[in-house]
Design a protein around this motif. Structure first.
Motif, PDB file in Angstrom:
ATOM      1  N   GLU A   1      -2.517   5.841   5.165  1.00 43.73           N
ATOM      2  CA  GLU A   1      -2.484   4.508   4.570  1.00 43.73           C
ATOM      3  C   GLU A   1      -3.912   4.179   4.184  1.00 43.73           C
ATOM      4  OE1 GLU A   1      -0.837   1.464   6.993  1.00 43.73           O
ATOM      5  OE2 GLU A   1       1.141   2.379   7.057  1.00 43.73           O
TER       6      GLU A   1
ATOM      7  N   GLU B   1      -3.019   6.494  15.728  1.00 40.38           N
ATOM      8  CA  GLU B   1      -4.073   6.636  14.721  1.00 40.38           C
ATOM      9  C   GLU B   1      -5.045   7.738  15.144  1.00 40.38           C
ATOM     10  OE1 GLU B   1      -7.104   3.965  12.016  1.00 40.38           O
ATOM     11  OE2 GLU B   1      -6.105   3.028  13.716  1.00 40.38           O
TER      12      GLU B   1
ATOM     13  N   GLU C   1       0.815  10.644   8.289  1.00 40.75           N
ATOM     14  CA  GLU C   1       0.864   9.638   7.240  1.00 40.75           C
ATOM     15  C   GLU C   1      -0.532   9.095   6.981  1.00 40.75           C
ATOM     16  OE1 GLU C   1       3.579   6.634   8.571  1.00 40.75           O
ATOM     17  OE2 GLU C   1       5.331   7.882   8.149  1.00 40.75           O
TER      18      GLU C   1
ATOM     19  N   GLN D   1       2.814  11.175   2.959  1.00 39.09           N
ATOM     20  CA  GLN D   1       3.296  11.875   4.140  1.00 39.09           C
ATOM     21  C   GLN D   1       3.042  13.373   4.030  1.00 39.09           C
ATOM     22  OE1 GLN D   1       7.385  10.701   4.368  1.00 39.09           O
ATOM     23  NE2 GLN D   1       6.875   8.840   5.466  1.00 39.09           N
TER      24      GLN D   1
ATOM     25  N   MET E   1       0.845  -1.174   0.000  1.00 39.86           N
ATOM     26  CA  MET E   1       0.000   0.000   0.000  1.00 39.86           C
ATOM     27  C   MET E   1       0.893   1.241   0.000  1.00 39.86           C
ATOM     28  SD  MET E   1      -3.196   0.898   2.425  1.00 39.86           S
ATOM     29  CE  MET E   1      -4.207  -0.153   1.430  1.00 39.86           C
ATOM     30  N   ARG E   2       0.507   2.237  -0.749  1.00 43.95           N
ATOM     31  CA  ARG E   2       1.282   3.459  -0.867  1.00 43.95           C
ATOM     32  C   ARG E   2       1.089   4.349   0.357  1.00 43.95           C
ATOM     33  NH1 ARG E   2       0.562   8.027  -5.419  1.00 43.95           N
ATOM     34  NH2 ARG E   2       1.761   9.518  -4.270  1.00 43.95           N
ATOM     35  N   LEU E   3       2.186   4.926   0.832  1.00 42.74           N
ATOM     36  CA  LEU E   3       2.171   5.762   2.023  1.00 42.74           C
ATOM     37  C   LEU E   3       2.308   7.221   1.606  1.00 42.74           C
ATOM     38  CD1 LEU E   3       2.274   5.483   5.165  1.00 42.74           C
ATOM     39  CD2 LEU E   3       4.723   5.703   4.934  1.00 42.74           C
TER      40      LEU E   3
END
Length: 81
Positions: free
Chosen positions: A28, A51, A26, A5, A1-3
């Motif tokens: 996700e 989170e 970040e 920032q 999965m692409r992160l």
């Protein structure tokens, strides 16, 4: 999965007083995380992430950050561990 920032600004409680903090942010997928602490060990990077609710993030270009968080940010206190 692409992160993805970004940077985030929020108010946080620090020893009973409210203080403004700028933290790395970040994404996700649909989840958002604040990076509280980051540590590099050799070829690895360890991150302590908290989170947060992404619905409480608002885009901001005037505050010197990418997002402003309008929720209650409760950050861990390492001295209590």
């Amino acid at each position: 999965m692409r992160l993805k920032q970004y940077t985030m600004r929020s108010l946080a409680m620090d020893r009973g007083k409210k203080s403004r903090v700028d933290l790395p942010l970040e994404f996700e997928g649909k989840r958002a995380f604040v990076v509280w602490e980051s540590l590099v060990l050799g070829n690895y990077q360890l991150k302590a992430r908290v989170e947060i609710n992404p619905k409480l993030l608002k885009r901001s270009e005037t505050h010197g950050c990418d997002f402003v968080y309008s929720g209650n940010l409760v950050l861990p206190c390492p001295e209590y561990n």
